[in-house]
Design an enzyme around this catalytic site. Structure first.
Site, PDB file in Angstrom:
ATOM      1  CD  GLU A 191      11.409 -11.122   5.373  1.00  0.00           C
ATOM      2  OE1 GLU A 191      10.688 -12.113   5.234  1.00  0.00           O
ATOM      3  OE2 GLU A 191      11.562 -10.245   4.503  1.00  0.00           O
ATOM      4  N   PRO A 245       0.667 -11.316   6.804  1.00  0.00           N
ATOM      5  CG  PRO A 245       2.323 -11.397   5.174  1.00  0.00           C
ATOM      6  CD  PRO A 245       1.969 -10.737   6.461  1.00  0.00           C
TER       7      PRO A 245
HETATM    8  N1  ADE Z   1       1.513  -7.287   6.368  1.00  0.00           N
HETATM    9  C1  ADE Z   1       1.998  -7.538   5.137  1.00  0.00           C
HETATM   10  N2  ADE Z   1       1.052  -8.047   4.336  1.00  0.00           N
HETATM   11  C2  ADE Z   1      -0.085  -8.128   5.079  1.00  0.00           C
HETATM   12  C3  ADE Z   1      -1.395  -8.581   4.824  1.00  0.00           C
HETATM   13  N3  ADE Z   1      -1.756  -9.073   3.643  1.00  0.00           N
HETATM   14  N4  ADE Z   1      -2.292  -8.528   5.826  1.00  0.00           N
HETATM   15  C4  ADE Z   1      -1.940  -8.056   7.028  1.00  0.00           C
HETATM   16  N5  ADE Z   1      -0.717  -7.620   7.338  1.00  0.00           N
HETATM   17  C5  ADE Z   1       0.214  -7.647   6.371  1.00  0.00           C
END
Ligand code: ADE
Length: 274
Positions: free
Chosen positions: A122, A95
Protein backbone atom coordinates in the site's frame (compact mmCIF):
# COMPACT_ATOMS: atom_id res chain seq x y z
CA UNK A 1 23.97 11.79 -13.89
CA UNK A 2 23.88 9.39 -10.99
CA UNK A 3 20.71 7.43 -10.28
CA UNK A 4 20.17 5.33 -7.16
CA UNK A 5 17.21 2.96 -6.94
CA UNK A 6 16.23 1.23 -3.71
CA UNK A 7 13.73 -1.59 -4.17
CA UNK A 8 12.82 -5.07 -2.97
CA UNK A 9 13.07 -6.13 -6.64
CA UNK A 10 16.41 -4.82 -7.96
CA UNK A 11 16.22 -7.51 -10.68
CA UNK A 12 13.19 -5.68 -12.07
CA UNK A 13 15.60 -3.12 -13.52
CA UNK A 14 17.39 -5.45 -15.95
CA UNK A 15 15.91 -3.47 -18.90
CA UNK A 16 18.12 -0.57 -17.89
CA UNK A 17 21.06 -2.55 -19.34
CA UNK A 18 19.46 -2.45 -22.77
CA UNK A 19 19.13 0.00 -25.65
CA UNK A 20 19.50 3.74 -25.21
CA UNK A 21 19.77 3.76 -21.42
CA UNK A 22 22.13 0.75 -21.49
CA UNK A 23 24.38 2.58 -23.96
CA UNK A 24 24.28 5.77 -21.88
CA UNK A 25 25.48 3.69 -18.93
CA UNK A 26 28.25 2.05 -20.96
CA UNK A 27 29.40 5.45 -22.11
CA UNK A 28 29.46 6.84 -18.57
CA UNK A 29 26.73 9.44 -19.21
CA UNK A 30 24.47 7.75 -16.72
CA UNK A 31 25.47 5.80 -13.64
CA UNK A 32 22.71 3.65 -12.17
CA UNK A 33 23.11 1.96 -8.78
CA UNK A 34 20.60 -0.63 -7.63
CA UNK A 35 20.10 -1.41 -3.94
CA UNK A 36 18.16 -4.22 -2.29
CA UNK A 37 15.97 -2.70 0.44
CA UNK A 38 15.95 -5.97 2.38
CA UNK A 39 19.70 -5.56 2.98
CA UNK A 40 18.75 -3.04 5.69
CA UNK A 41 16.38 -5.37 7.57
CA UNK A 42 17.54 -6.96 10.81
CA UNK A 43 15.15 -9.91 11.26
CA UNK A 44 15.53 -13.37 9.76
CA UNK A 45 12.48 -12.94 7.57
CA UNK A 46 13.84 -9.65 6.17
CA UNK A 47 10.51 -8.00 6.84
CA UNK A 48 9.85 -4.69 5.10
CA UNK A 49 6.11 -4.24 5.76
CA UNK A 50 3.56 -4.22 8.55
CA UNK A 51 -0.19 -3.77 9.04
CA UNK A 52 -1.60 -0.27 8.61
CA UNK A 53 -2.53 1.84 11.64
CA UNK A 54 -6.24 2.51 11.60
CA UNK A 55 -6.91 -0.82 9.93
CA UNK A 56 -7.74 -1.51 6.32
CA UNK A 57 -6.49 -3.87 3.67
CA UNK A 58 -2.91 -4.47 2.61
CA UNK A 59 0.41 -3.73 4.24
CA UNK A 60 2.51 -0.58 4.63
CA UNK A 61 6.29 -0.43 4.18
CA UNK A 62 8.13 0.20 7.44
CA UNK A 63 9.77 3.61 7.90
CA UNK A 64 12.87 2.42 9.82
CA UNK A 65 14.06 0.18 6.99
CA UNK A 66 13.57 2.86 4.37
CA UNK A 67 15.23 5.45 6.63
CA UNK A 68 18.37 3.37 7.10
CA UNK A 69 18.53 2.46 3.41
CA UNK A 70 18.11 6.05 2.23
CA UNK A 71 20.68 7.39 4.74
CA UNK A 72 23.22 4.75 3.66
CA UNK A 73 22.65 5.29 -0.07
CA UNK A 74 22.96 9.05 0.32
CA UNK A 75 26.19 8.82 2.28
CA UNK A 76 27.65 6.31 -0.22
CA UNK A 77 26.64 8.61 -3.09
CA UNK A 78 28.19 11.63 -1.43
CA UNK A 79 31.55 9.86 -1.13
CA UNK A 80 31.38 8.53 -4.70
CA UNK A 81 30.45 11.91 -6.14
CA UNK A 82 32.85 13.80 -3.84
CA UNK A 83 30.03 16.06 -2.60
CA UNK A 84 30.11 15.83 1.23
CA UNK A 85 26.97 17.94 1.62
CA UNK A 86 25.31 17.05 -1.69
CA UNK A 87 21.85 15.57 -1.80
CA UNK A 88 19.88 13.75 -4.46
CA UNK A 89 16.46 14.72 -5.65
CA UNK A 90 14.28 11.99 -4.18
CA UNK A 91 11.50 10.61 -6.35
CA UNK A 92 8.76 8.53 -4.79
CA UNK A 93 6.52 6.92 -7.43
CA UNK A 94 2.94 6.68 -6.25
CA UNK A 95 -0.48 6.81 -7.93
CA UNK A 96 -1.31 9.64 -5.52
CA UNK A 97 1.58 11.82 -6.70
CA UNK A 98 1.76 14.76 -9.09
CA UNK A 99 1.61 13.73 -12.75
CA UNK A 100 4.97 12.98 -14.36
CA UNK A 101 5.12 14.89 -17.66
CA UNK A 102 7.69 15.81 -20.29
CA UNK A 103 8.22 19.03 -18.33
CA UNK A 104 9.13 16.99 -15.25
CA UNK A 105 11.47 14.84 -17.35
CA UNK A 106 13.24 17.97 -18.63
CA UNK A 107 13.57 19.25 -15.06
CA UNK A 108 15.02 15.94 -13.82
CA UNK A 109 17.45 15.78 -16.75
CA UNK A 110 19.16 18.84 -15.24
CA UNK A 111 19.77 17.14 -11.89
CA UNK A 112 23.13 15.55 -11.17
CA UNK A 113 21.67 12.95 -8.82
CA UNK A 114 18.30 11.22 -8.52
CA UNK A 115 17.19 8.74 -5.87
CA UNK A 116 14.14 6.55 -6.53
CA UNK A 117 12.24 4.77 -3.77
CA UNK A 118 9.64 2.56 -5.47
CA UNK A 119 7.22 0.90 -3.06
CA UNK A 120 5.20 -2.29 -3.10
CA UNK A 121 2.04 -3.04 -1.07
CA UNK A 122 0.00 0.00 0.00
CA UNK A 123 3.02 2.28 -0.09
CA UNK A 124 5.68 3.60 2.31
CA UNK A 125 4.81 4.94 5.78
CA UNK A 126 4.11 8.64 5.09
CA UNK A 127 6.62 9.81 7.67
CA UNK A 128 9.46 8.86 5.30
CA UNK A 129 8.47 11.51 2.73
CA UNK A 130 7.92 14.00 5.60
CA UNK A 131 11.34 13.26 7.14
CA UNK A 132 13.31 13.58 3.90
CA UNK A 133 11.10 16.40 2.63
CA UNK A 134 12.60 18.62 5.31
CA UNK A 135 16.14 17.87 4.07
CA UNK A 136 15.93 17.09 0.36
CA UNK A 137 13.63 17.85 -2.51
CA UNK A 138 11.15 14.99 -2.43
CA UNK A 139 8.69 14.52 -5.30
CA UNK A 140 5.80 12.10 -5.12
CA UNK A 141 5.00 11.42 -8.77
CA UNK A 142 2.46 9.37 -10.69
CA UNK A 143 3.01 8.15 -14.24
CA UNK A 144 -0.72 7.95 -14.97
CA UNK A 145 -4.20 7.44 -13.63
CA UNK A 146 -4.01 3.72 -13.05
CA UNK A 147 -2.62 1.59 -10.25
CA UNK A 148 0.46 -0.57 -10.82
CA UNK A 149 1.49 -3.46 -8.59
CA UNK A 150 4.47 -1.37 -7.43
CA UNK A 151 6.54 1.68 -8.27
CA UNK A 152 9.28 -0.22 -10.16
CA UNK A 153 7.65 0.03 -13.58
CA UNK A 154 7.14 3.76 -12.97
CA UNK A 155 10.87 4.13 -12.26
CA UNK A 156 11.70 2.41 -15.55
CA UNK A 157 9.43 4.84 -17.35
CA UNK A 158 10.89 7.91 -15.64
CA UNK A 159 14.53 6.82 -16.09
CA UNK A 160 13.97 6.21 -19.80
CA UNK A 161 12.16 9.53 -20.32
CA UNK A 162 14.93 11.40 -18.47
CA UNK A 163 17.83 9.33 -19.83
CA UNK A 164 17.05 10.07 -23.46
CA UNK A 165 17.24 13.80 -22.71
CA UNK A 166 20.78 13.68 -21.32
CA UNK A 167 23.31 15.35 -23.61
CA UNK A 168 24.99 12.84 -25.90
CA UNK A 169 22.39 10.08 -25.45
CA UNK A 170 20.32 10.62 -28.60
CA UNK A 171 22.31 10.76 -31.81
CA UNK A 172 20.11 13.38 -33.35
CA UNK A 173 19.37 16.28 -30.98
CA UNK A 174 16.51 17.36 -33.24
CA UNK A 175 14.46 14.33 -32.30
CA UNK A 176 14.19 15.71 -28.75
CA UNK A 177 13.15 19.16 -30.04
CA UNK A 178 10.38 17.54 -32.14
CA UNK A 179 8.94 15.54 -29.24
CA UNK A 180 5.20 15.83 -28.83
CA UNK A 181 5.44 17.51 -25.44
CA UNK A 182 8.71 19.41 -25.82
CA UNK A 183 8.57 23.18 -25.28
CA UNK A 184 8.67 25.19 -28.51
CA UNK A 185 6.51 25.51 -31.61
CA UNK A 186 5.24 21.94 -31.36
CA UNK A 187 4.47 22.11 -27.62
CA UNK A 188 1.34 20.13 -26.74
CA UNK A 189 0.92 18.84 -30.27
CA UNK A 190 1.08 15.13 -30.93
CA UNK A 191 3.52 14.11 -33.64
CA UNK A 192 1.86 13.23 -36.93
CA UNK A 193 2.37 10.04 -38.97
CA UNK A 194 5.83 9.03 -40.24
CA UNK A 195 6.85 6.94 -43.26
CA UNK A 196 9.92 5.33 -44.79
CA UNK A 197 10.64 3.33 -47.96
CA UNK A 198 9.08 1.70 -49.96
CA UNK A 199 6.76 4.39 -51.39
CA UNK A 200 3.95 1.84 -51.76
CA UNK A 201 3.43 -1.01 -49.30
CA UNK A 202 0.50 -3.45 -49.65
CA UNK A 203 -1.28 -0.82 -51.68
CA UNK A 204 -0.77 1.94 -49.06
CA UNK A 205 0.96 4.96 -50.54
CA UNK A 206 3.22 7.41 -48.77
CA UNK A 207 1.57 10.88 -48.98
CA UNK A 208 2.84 12.46 -52.16
CA UNK A 209 3.88 15.70 -50.54
CA UNK A 210 6.63 13.87 -48.59
CA UNK A 211 8.22 12.77 -51.86
CA UNK A 212 8.09 16.28 -53.35
CA UNK A 213 11.32 17.59 -51.83
CA UNK A 214 9.50 20.86 -51.08
CA UNK A 215 10.65 21.57 -47.51
CA UNK A 216 8.24 24.43 -46.82
CA UNK A 217 5.20 22.46 -47.96
CA UNK A 218 6.36 19.36 -46.09
CA UNK A 219 6.73 21.36 -42.85
CA UNK A 220 3.21 22.78 -43.31
CA UNK A 221 1.77 19.33 -44.04
CA UNK A 222 3.43 17.89 -40.94
CA UNK A 223 2.03 20.66 -38.81
CA UNK A 224 -1.48 20.12 -40.23
CA UNK A 225 -1.19 16.42 -39.45
CA UNK A 226 -0.01 17.17 -35.90
CA UNK A 227 -2.95 19.53 -35.34
CA UNK A 228 -5.45 17.03 -36.75
CA UNK A 229 -4.09 14.17 -34.70
CA UNK A 230 -4.16 16.27 -31.52
CA UNK A 231 -7.75 17.33 -32.17
CA UNK A 232 -8.76 13.74 -32.78
CA UNK A 233 -6.86 11.88 -30.06
CA UNK A 234 -6.18 14.42 -27.31
CA UNK A 235 -8.71 17.26 -27.68
CA UNK A 236 -7.99 18.43 -24.14
CA UNK A 237 -4.45 19.39 -25.24
CA UNK A 238 -5.85 21.93 -27.69
CA UNK A 239 -6.69 24.28 -24.81
CA UNK A 240 -3.04 24.21 -23.79
CA UNK A 241 -1.76 25.43 -27.17
CA UNK A 242 -0.03 28.79 -27.01
CA UNK A 243 -2.12 31.12 -29.22
CA UNK A 244 0.98 33.21 -29.94
CA UNK A 245 2.54 30.18 -31.58
CA UNK A 246 -0.37 29.64 -34.00
CA UNK A 247 -0.47 31.09 -37.50
CA UNK A 248 -3.39 31.65 -39.87
CA UNK A 249 -3.18 28.13 -41.33
CA UNK A 250 -3.08 26.56 -37.87
CA UNK A 251 -6.21 28.42 -36.90
CA UNK A 252 -7.96 27.37 -40.08
CA UNK A 253 -7.29 23.70 -39.36
CA UNK A 254 -8.31 24.14 -35.73
CA UNK A 255 -11.56 25.78 -36.76
CA UNK A 256 -12.47 23.42 -39.59
CA UNK A 257 -11.25 20.08 -38.30
CA UNK A 258 -11.91 21.04 -34.67
CA UNK A 259 -15.59 21.55 -35.37
CA UNK A 260 -15.71 18.07 -36.92
CA UNK A 261 -14.14 16.68 -33.74
CA UNK A 262 -16.39 18.73 -31.47
CA UNK A 263 -13.44 20.82 -30.23
CA UNK A 264 -13.53 24.58 -30.25
CA UNK A 265 -10.28 26.47 -30.01
CA UNK A 266 -10.90 29.82 -28.41
CA UNK A 267 -8.50 32.38 -29.83
CA UNK A 268 -7.57 35.01 -27.28
CA UNK A 269 -8.31 38.63 -28.28
CA UNK A 270 -4.68 39.71 -28.84
CA UNK A 271 -4.19 36.84 -31.16
CA UNK A 272 -6.93 37.36 -33.68
CA UNK A 273 -5.04 40.00 -35.69
CA UNK A 274 -2.28 37.73 -36.96
N1 ADE B 1 2.74 2.91 -8.19
C1 ADE B 1 1.57 2.30 -8.44
N2 ADE B 1 0.89 2.92 -9.42
C2 ADE B 1 1.66 3.97 -9.81
C3 ADE B 1 1.51 5.00 -10.77
N3 ADE B 1 0.42 5.09 -11.53
N4 ADE B 1 2.49 5.91 -10.89
C4 ADE B 1 3.57 5.84 -10.11
N5 ADE B 1 3.78 4.90 -9.18
C5 ADE B 1 2.83 3.97 -9.03
Amino acid sequence: MRVDIISIFPEYFAPLDVSLVGKARERGILEIRLHQLRDWTRDVHKTVDDTPYGGGPGMVMKPEIWGEAIDAVISEGRSALGVPAGAPRMIVPTPSGRPFTQETAIEYADEPWLLFTPARYEGIDSRVAAEYGSRLRVDEVSIGDYVLAGGEAAVLVIVEAVGRLLPGVLGNARSVADDSFAPGPMANLLEGPVYTKPPVWRGHEVPEILLSGHHGKIARWRRDQALRRTLEKRPELVDRLDPAGLDKDDRKILAEFGTACGVSFRARPHDVAN
